[in-house]
Motif scaffolding. Structure first.
Motif, PDB file in Angstrom:
ATOM      1  N   PRO A 186       0.919  -1.239   0.082  1.00 51.43           N
ATOM      2  CA  PRO A 186       0.166  -0.023  -0.034  1.00 51.43           C
ATOM      3  C   PRO A 186       0.985   1.121   0.054  1.00 51.43           C
ATOM      4  O   PRO A 186       1.866   1.409   0.902  1.00 51.43           O
ATOM      5  CB  PRO A 186      -0.848   0.073   1.206  1.00 51.43           C
ATOM      6  N   LEU A 187       0.717   2.185  -0.966  1.00 56.67           N
ATOM      7  CA  LEU A 187       1.556   3.457  -0.877  1.00 56.67           C
ATOM      8  C   LEU A 187       0.395   4.347  -0.259  1.00 56.67           C
ATOM      9  O   LEU A 187      -0.517   5.085  -0.650  1.00 56.67           O
ATOM     10  CB  LEU A 187       1.556   3.905  -2.172  1.00 56.67           C
ATOM     11  N   SER A 188       0.390   4.537   1.105  1.00 58.24           N
ATOM     12  CA  SER A 188      -0.473   5.050   1.887  1.00 58.24           C
ATOM     13  C   SER A 188      -0.803   6.709   1.663  1.00 58.24           C
ATOM     14  O   SER A 188      -1.883   7.156   1.853  1.00 58.24           O
ATOM     15  CB  SER A 188      -0.090   4.845   3.423  1.00 58.24           C
ATOM     16  N   GLU A 189       0.532   7.262   1.302  1.00 60.07           N
ATOM     17  CA  GLU A 189       0.336   8.509   1.115  1.00 60.07           C
ATOM     18  C   GLU A 189      -0.422   9.102   0.116  1.00 60.07           C
ATOM     19  O   GLU A 189      -1.123   9.915  -0.175  1.00 60.07           O
ATOM     20  CB  GLU A 189       1.722   9.432   1.028  1.00 60.07           C
ATOM     21  N   ALA A 190      -0.216   8.292  -1.039  1.00 57.34           N
ATOM     22  CA  ALA A 190      -0.771   8.374  -2.411  1.00 57.34           C
ATOM     23  C   ALA A 190      -2.258   7.786  -2.534  1.00 57.34           C
ATOM     24  O   ALA A 190      -3.158   8.489  -2.955  1.00 57.34           O
ATOM     25  CB  ALA A 190      -0.132   7.880  -3.471  1.00 57.34           C
TER      26      ALA A 190
ATOM     27  N   PRO B  19      -5.086   6.934   0.486  1.00 54.21           N
ATOM     28  CA  PRO B  19      -5.253   7.122   1.577  1.00 54.21           C
ATOM     29  C   PRO B  19      -6.030   5.733   2.281  1.00 54.21           C
ATOM     30  O   PRO B  19      -6.274   5.547   3.521  1.00 54.21           O
ATOM     31  CB  PRO B  19      -6.121   8.273   2.002  1.00 54.21           C
TER      32      PRO B  19
ATOM     33  N   GLU C  84       2.512  -4.198   6.852  1.00 55.00           N
ATOM     34  CA  GLU C  84       3.938  -3.624   6.968  1.00 55.00           C
ATOM     35  C   GLU C  84       5.099  -4.376   6.593  1.00 55.00           C
ATOM     36  O   GLU C  84       6.002  -3.945   5.857  1.00 55.00           O
ATOM     37  CB  GLU C  84       4.014  -2.794   8.342  1.00 55.00           C
TER      38      GLU C  84
ATOM     39  N   PHE D 167       4.949  -4.708   2.792  1.00 56.53           N
ATOM     40  CA  PHE D 167       5.496  -3.797   2.155  1.00 56.53           C
ATOM     41  C   PHE D 167       7.091  -3.684   2.207  1.00 56.53           C
ATOM     42  O   PHE D 167       7.898  -3.622   1.256  1.00 56.53           O
ATOM     43  CB  PHE D 167       5.078  -2.383   2.900  1.00 56.53           C
ATOM     44  N   GLU D 168       7.628  -3.881   3.197  1.00 60.00           N
ATOM     45  CA  GLU D 168       8.880  -3.944   3.506  1.00 60.00           C
ATOM     46  C   GLU D 168       9.651  -5.428   2.747  1.00 60.00           C
ATOM     47  O   GLU D 168      10.815  -4.656   1.932  1.00 60.00           O
ATOM     48  CB  GLU D 168       9.262  -4.060   5.026  1.00 60.00           C
TER      49      GLU D 168
ATOM     50  N   ILE E  17       9.888  -3.612  -0.655  1.00 57.30           N
ATOM     51  CA  ILE E  17      11.181  -2.766  -0.775  1.00 57.30           C
ATOM     52  C   ILE E  17      12.289  -3.550  -1.173  1.00 57.30           C
ATOM     53  O   ILE E  17      13.146  -3.361  -1.897  1.00 57.30           O
ATOM     54  CB  ILE E  17      11.191  -1.783   0.249  1.00 57.30           C
TER      55      ILE E  17
ATOM     56  N   VAL F 223      10.601  -3.790  -5.374  1.00 52.89           N
ATOM     57  CA  VAL F 223       9.438  -3.229  -5.915  1.00 52.89           C
ATOM     58  C   VAL F 223       9.561  -1.859  -6.201  1.00 52.89           C
ATOM     59  O   VAL F 223      10.092  -1.080  -5.230  1.00 52.89           O
ATOM     60  CB  VAL F 223       8.218  -3.616  -4.892  1.00 52.89           C
ATOM     61  N   ASN F 224       9.251  -1.223  -7.258  1.00 53.43           N
ATOM     62  CA  ASN F 224       9.454   0.229  -7.476  1.00 53.43           C
ATOM     63  C   ASN F 224       8.074   0.902  -7.944  1.00 53.43           C
ATOM     64  O   ASN F 224       8.216   2.194  -8.208  1.00 53.43           O
ATOM     65  CB  ASN F 224      10.504   0.523  -8.684  1.00 53.43           C
ATOM     66  N   GLY F 225       6.902   0.319  -7.745  1.00 57.40           N
ATOM     67  CA  GLY F 225       5.606   0.918  -7.944  1.00 57.40           C
ATOM     68  C   GLY F 225       4.588  -0.423  -8.216  1.00 57.40           C
ATOM     69  O   GLY F 225       5.082  -1.429  -7.864  1.00 57.40           O
TER      70      GLY F 225
END
Lengths: 157, 176
Positions: B61-65, B67, B132, B135-136, B139, B143-145
């Motif tokens: 999840p890209l949480s800032e982009a 929500p 989380e 997600f880690e 990374i 993963v870049n997108g």
């Protein structure tokens, strides 16, 4: 690109319209320098968006991320606001690309920064670098590995 | 070459036979429109490849982009405690424009979850930690997108439109 083991050249650039940031002020922290070609272009947005989400992993290693492009401080302000970035973008704007040139990360033909990454240790010494093809988002795994290696070496010494 | 780190393991959500010669891993974000576009493509790929393919979904999840992406991921992970991960995964992607808690609770009810338990489970710390950790791992895997795909542990950089992905997997299956 500048090689590992040398002292990262100091610089001072605008981080907001009325504030500047001097690299040497960050001594005591690791620093990630992420040179990128341009605000608003698709790949850059993805790369900085990814790093924005990765900040909590960087901060585990006492590392501060700095994005750097030749865009102006006002352009950066809008870009930061739009994407809700929680790290500074520095404006290598006047003289254009001077810092990127110092870090051998300037594309003379395009007049933009290359997509170049550096990791500096707490003493401001370059410990890792990576030049990505301009069209490729390099992800964050290389940065994270570099930070982990530094912490591991410190623990051993 | 970016490698899947860690490899597929018992903490993963896996569809398909463990003996399948091909493993496709997706790192996805429930609110990402590209992942929404990929969702029916993956279904099609699974139908075409049949028992030659197992599919794994990990959260990125890209949480800032986006929500609502993290909470949707939490919802799917909480559903997995009632063995309904894939039902929740599917219903979320089929309704990715409506991902408030109210929406998620309604989906939970629709797929037959015990909603009271579900409402408690989404608050569990270990559920958020699973998201989380995914997600880690993304990374670390490069993963870049989103979506990002890995085929048998290696990052797949090609087109993931159905015809291309099916073609690539078919060719790969024949080489195993």
């Amino acid at each position: 690109m500048l090689q590992s083991g040398i002292i990262a050249p100091d610089f001072e650039l605008n981080s907001t319209p009325d504030q500047t940031l001097k690299l040497s002020e960050l001594k005591g922290k690791k620093v990630i320098l992420a040179f990128y070609p341009a605000d608003w272009s698709p790949v850059c947005g993805d790369q900085m968006t990814l790093y924005n989400e990765t900040l909590r992993l960087f901060s585990r290693h006492n590392a501060q991320l700095l994005g750097i492009s030749v865009d102006s401080k006002w352009c950066h302000t809008a870009f930061i606001h739009y994407h809700k970035f929680h790290f500074p973008l520095l404006a290598d704007f006047e003289p254009k690309g001077e810092v990127a040139r110092m870090y051998e990360s300037y594309d003379e033909k395009e007049g933009e920064c290359k997509r170049a990454l550096y990791v500096l240790d707490e003493d401001g010494i370059i410990r890792w670098n990576y030049l990505s093809p301009t069209g490729v988002n390099p992800g964050a795994n290389g940065i994270l590995q570099a930070l982990e290696t530094l912490d591991h070496q410190k623990k051993k010494s | 070459m970016n490698q899947l780190t860690p490899p597929v393991n018992k903490n993963d959500h896996i569809q398909g036979s463990s003996h399948a010669p091909l493993t496709l891993v997706e790192y996805g974000d429930y609110q990402c429109p590209h992942c929404g576009h990929a969702y029916p493509i993956i279904k099609q790929v699974q139908r075409k490849l049949g028992d030659r393919l197992r599919f794994v979904y990990r959260n990125f999840p890209l949480s800032e982009a986006h929500p609502d992406a993290f909470k949707a991921a939490v919802g799917a992970e909480a559903a997995s405690l009632q063995n309904r991960f894939w039902e929740m995964h599917d219903v979320i992607f089929e309704n990715q424009d409506a991902l408030s808690w109210t929406d998620l609770f309604a989906y939970a009810q629709n797929i037959g979850l015990d909603v009271q338990s579900f409402e408690e489970d989404v608050q569990r710390r270990e559920i958020a930690e699973k998201v989380e950790a995914d997600f880690e791992s993304g990374i670390r895997s490069g993963v870049n997108g989103t979506p990002s795909f890995f085929i048998n542990g290696e990052k797949y950089e090609g087109s993931w439109e159905a015809i291309d992905l099916i073609g690539y997997l078919n060719a790969s299956a024949n080489s195993y």
